[in-house]
Design an enzyme around this catalytic site. Structure first.
Site, PDB file in Angstrom:
ATOM      1  N   SER A  33     109.406  37.141  93.672  1.00 22.81           N
ATOM      2  CA  SER A  33     109.192  38.182  94.821  1.00 22.81           C
ATOM      3  C   SER A  33     109.343  37.575  96.283  1.00 22.81           C
ATOM      4  O   SER A  33     110.041  38.165  96.884  1.00 22.81           O
ATOM      5  CB  SER A  33     107.609  38.927  94.481  1.00 22.81           C
ATOM      6  N   GLY A  34     108.750  36.453  96.513  1.00 16.62           N
ATOM      7  CA  GLY A  34     108.762  36.048  97.932  1.00 16.62           C
ATOM      8  C   GLY A  34     110.231  35.315  97.973  1.00 16.62           C
ATOM      9  O   GLY A  34     110.813  35.531  99.049  1.00 16.62           O
ATOM     10  N   CYS A  71     105.910  38.192  88.726  1.00 15.51           N
ATOM     11  CA  CYS A  71     105.116  39.534  88.678  1.00 15.51           C
ATOM     12  C   CYS A  71     106.276  40.371  87.930  1.00 15.51           C
ATOM     13  O   CYS A  71     105.688  41.206  87.111  1.00 15.51           O
ATOM     14  CB  CYS A  71     105.132  40.122  90.261  1.00 15.51           C
ATOM     15  N   CYS A  76     102.516  41.220  86.852  1.00 12.36           N
ATOM     16  CA  CYS A  76     102.196  42.581  87.436  1.00 12.36           C
ATOM     17  C   CYS A  76     102.659  43.683  86.440  1.00 12.36           C
ATOM     18  O   CYS A  76     102.191  44.469  85.876  1.00 12.36           O
ATOM     19  CB  CYS A  76     102.217  42.669  88.951  1.00 12.36           C
ATOM     20  N   LYS A  79     102.070  43.770  82.653  1.00 11.61           N
ATOM     21  CA  LYS A  79     100.796  43.852  82.307  1.00 11.61           C
ATOM     22  C   LYS A  79     100.295  45.162  82.419  1.00 11.61           C
ATOM     23  O   LYS A  79      99.546  45.759  81.723  1.00 11.61           O
ATOM     24  CB  LYS A  79      99.919  42.868  83.282  1.00 11.61           C
ATOM     25  N   GLY A 209      86.807  34.366  83.692  1.00 14.92           N
ATOM     26  CA  GLY A 209      86.188  35.425  84.185  1.00 14.92           C
ATOM     27  C   GLY A 209      86.917  36.079  85.369  1.00 14.92           C
ATOM     28  O   GLY A 209      86.390  36.710  86.176  1.00 14.92           O
ATOM     29  N   TYR A 211      90.553  37.971  87.109  1.00 15.90           N
ATOM     30  CA  TYR A 211      91.016  39.382  86.794  1.00 15.90           C
ATOM     31  C   TYR A 211      92.044  39.511  85.675  1.00 15.90           C
ATOM     32  O   TYR A 211      92.121  40.315  84.994  1.00 15.90           O
ATOM     33  CB  TYR A 211      91.933  39.965  88.325  1.00 15.90           C
ATOM     34  N   ILE A 212      92.865  38.256  85.434  1.00 14.88           N
ATOM     35  CA  ILE A 212      93.581  38.124  84.265  1.00 14.88           C
ATOM     36  C   ILE A 212      92.937  38.323  82.969  1.00 14.88           C
ATOM     37  O   ILE A 212      93.108  39.002  81.980  1.00 14.88           O
ATOM     38  CB  ILE A 212      94.466  37.171  84.169  1.00 14.88           C
ATOM     39  N   GLU A 215      91.401  41.766  82.573  1.00 14.96           N
ATOM     40  CA  GLU A 215      92.665  42.809  82.229  1.00 14.96           C
ATOM     41  C   GLU A 215      93.031  42.774  80.916  1.00 14.96           C
ATOM     42  O   GLU A 215      93.028  43.870  80.122  1.00 14.96           O
ATOM     43  CB  GLU A 215      93.633  42.692  83.296  1.00 14.96           C
ATOM     44  N   ARG A 232      81.905  31.542  82.702  1.00 13.56           N
ATOM     45  CA  ARG A 232      81.061  30.454  82.989  1.00 13.56           C
ATOM     46  C   ARG A 232      79.769  31.183  83.970  1.00 13.56           C
ATOM     47  O   ARG A 232      78.660  30.667  84.019  1.00 13.56           O
ATOM     48  CB  ARG A 232      81.804  29.489  83.928  1.00 13.56           C
ATOM     49  N   ASP A 336     102.964  31.987  95.622  1.00 14.89           N
ATOM     50  CA  ASP A 336     102.105  31.357  95.004  1.00 14.89           C
ATOM     51  C   ASP A 336     102.002  29.756  95.359  1.00 14.89           C
ATOM     52  O   ASP A 336     100.968  29.183  94.971  1.00 14.89           O
ATOM     53  CB  ASP A 336     101.960  31.574  93.474  1.00 14.89           C
ATOM     54  N   ALA A 374      93.806  44.720  93.563  1.00  8.48           N
ATOM     55  CA  ALA A 374      93.307  45.752  92.468  1.00  8.48           C
ATOM     56  C   ALA A 374      93.264  44.794  91.234  1.00  8.48           C
ATOM     57  O   ALA A 374      93.807  43.851  91.133  1.00  8.48           O
ATOM     58  CB  ALA A 374      94.177  46.921  92.245  1.00  8.48           C
ATOM     59  N   HIS A 470      89.282  68.350  98.188  1.00  7.60           N
ATOM     60  CA  HIS A 470      88.078  68.847  97.054  1.00  7.60           C
ATOM     61  C   HIS A 470      88.852  69.563  95.855  1.00  7.60           C
ATOM     62  O   HIS A 470      89.746  70.417  96.314  1.00  7.60           O
ATOM     63  CB  HIS A 470      87.223  69.619  97.627  1.00  7.60           C
ATOM     64  N   GLU A 475      87.489  61.752  97.950  1.00  8.27           N
ATOM     65  CA  GLU A 475      86.470  62.509  99.208  1.00  8.27           C
ATOM     66  C   GLU A 475      85.375  61.929  99.347  1.00  8.27           C
ATOM     67  O   GLU A 475      84.572  61.809 100.437  1.00  8.27           O
ATOM     68  CB  GLU A 475      86.341  64.079  98.781  1.00  8.27           C
TER      69      GLU A 475
END
Length: 498
Positions: A33-34, A71, A76, A79, A209, A211-212, A215, A232, A336, A374, A470, A475
């Protein structure tokens, strides 16, 4: 029109160009990506750009990669496709309460989804190649390394070596998943392999523990697997807001995932029943698959950085300044591989800033404030800005915490006992919103909009004056009127060991 280029830290004028001839103005090692973003926009600014990338394969190694990077190929995108697939299981259960009658057992075809996933990453791999071609960037397939401050060497698939000179060299090689150094580690897999398993595991153990880890635990559980998650700390997702971490843990358990806090793996043993997992508490768990989601390491080992004099830290990450420049003035790094903030959109930002600064005549630095992110567990967690703990740690004054916990309308009909939780952290003196968090359906979609507000410096009063949509969960962010708690600046050390 002649372009402006960065020369030894200063923008050179068109009549000050060096006499030295280079094959390229910029050569990028790594087409993730970068790297692709930096290459494309540098070319758009008029630079002559070359880029190299390892040959494509869904599972990476030191000599295998693919245009699009982690990614697109093994991160990403695939996944998220599996998260979508796993989410339908719970939605089909909930649908019965909405009048949908499913009379027969619904089967799940893992191989079909896997093929769809592979088709999509191949499509995106092709799109990235076309983006480079359309921008006039020359793509080389092979392994790149730096042999001098202005020279790169590309080893092609047939073993032949090509050498090119470049005024600027950009390192954008990303990172790779690592296995924990324990006996039997060869019996485990990483996230790369987890995205390409030939068979859906009936029993899975996930170590980690982050995000990977959460998920993949959600993905496999959503597809019907028995899942044990070992980590851990007392709660998963260290570094996120503690209150929201507890919400995620509760939701994981509510979805049927077996949590093992303060636990790690001591040994893996191959047995007739599967892989036997021995924990540090002496427990034994038998699994079809053991996933190590215990961290990633920068891809720098084969770049020849030491010989060229480029400094790296103890993890192997390339050291850069606030402009993404290394200690060697002609060599830069983004993404990264620098281990700053390891998120795809951040790598895109760094790549864009590099191109603007070096070739666009628009010097700029990456801004790491209020970057939203996220965790795509089920349901997802999304945050932007400071956590409560971070706001307290800054110690600039009292903070106000606003929270809302409710059963979303969809669940009131389906009967699913799973609350959505929202949170705002506010500076008591200025009323500026310092951070926002949400765990619940569509949290990332909602948080992207909240991130714009925080980037603009929105106050709690401005949130309150905004009319809500609503009925919606979103909201709630503009109707939280009552302070849940006020935390004094002089409160005890907020650092957590959870």
């Amino acid at each position: 029109m002649a372009r402006k280029m960065l020369n030894d830290g200063e923008l050179s004028q068109p009549n000050q160009e060096e006499q030295t001839h280079f094959d390229f103005d910029l050569f990028v090692i790594g087409a993730g990506s970068g790297g692709v973003r930096a290459a494309r926009f540098s070319a758009n600014f008029g630079a002559k750009v070359g880029i190299c990338e390892l040959p494509f394969h869904p599972i990476s190694s030191e000599v295998i990669g693919g245009v699009g990077g982690t990614c697109v190929i093994r991160g990403c995108v695939p996944k998220k496709i599996l998260v979508y697939g796993a989410s339908f299981g719970g939605e089909l259960e909930d649908a019965r309460s909405y009048g949908w009658e499913v009379h027969e057992k619904i089967d799940f075809d893992w191989k079909k989804l896997l093929q769809k996933k592979t088709d999509e990453i191949l499509r995106l791999n092709g799109i990235y190649k076309r983006l480079l071609s359309n921008a006039g960037v020359k793509l080389y397939e092979g392994e790149g390394k730096i042999v001098g401050p202005n020279e790169v060497e590309v080893t092609q698939l047939d073993g032949t070596k090509l050498s090119y000179s470049a005024k600027h060299i950009l390192i954008a090689t990303g990172s790779r998943a690592q296995r924990a150094p324990i006996p039997g580690q060869e019996l485990a897999i990483t996230s790369d392999e987890a995205l390409s398993l030939e068979e859906l595991p009936k029993r899975a153990v996930v170590l980690g523990g982050g995000y990977i880890a959460v998920e993949f635990a959600s993905i496999w559980r959503g597809m019907g697997s028995t899942v044990d998650l070992l980590f851990r700390k007392e709660l998963p997702l260290r570094g996120f807001d503690d209150e929201m971490r507890a919400v995620v843990a509760r939701n994981l358990e509510g979805r049927g995932i077996n949590l093992h806090p303060r636990t790690t793996i001591k040994e893996l043993i191959k047995s007739e029943e599967g892989v036997k997992v021995i924990t540090d508490h002496g427990e034994e768990i038998v699994a079809d698959v053991v996933l190590f989601a215990t961290g990633r390491a920068p891809n720098t080992k084969r770049l020849n950085l030491k010989a060229v004099g480029v400094e790296v830290d103890q993890t192997g990450a390339v050291k850069v300044d606030e402009n993404s420049r290394t200690n060697v003035p002609s060599i830069w790094a983004v993404g990264d591989v620098t281990n700053r903030m390891n998120l795809t959109p951040v790598a895109l930002m760094e790549g864009m800033c590099f191109a603007k600064t070096v070739f666009g005549g628009q010097p700029c630095k990456p801004d790491y404030r209020d970057v939203p992110c996220a965790v795509f567990c089920i349901p997802p967690l999304s945050v932007v800005g400071l956590s409560e703990e971070q706001a307290i740690e800054q110690g600039k004054g009292d903070i106000l915490v606003f929270t809302s916990s409710f059963n979303p309308m969809r669940n009131t009909i389906s009967g699913r006992q799973e609350k959505t939780v929202m949170k705002l952290v506010v500076d008591a003196e200025t009323e500026k919103v310092l951070g926002a968090s949400m765990c619940g359906p569509e949290a990332p979609e909602i948080m992207q909009g909240i991130a714009v507000a925080l980037k603009c410096g929105a106050t709690k009063a401005q949130f309150d004056s905004t009319v809500g949509i609503h009925p919606s969960s979103a909201e709630e962010f503009v109707t939280m009127r009552s302070v849940t708690r006020r935390v004094a600046a002089a409160s005890s050390n907020p650092k957590t060991n959870l």
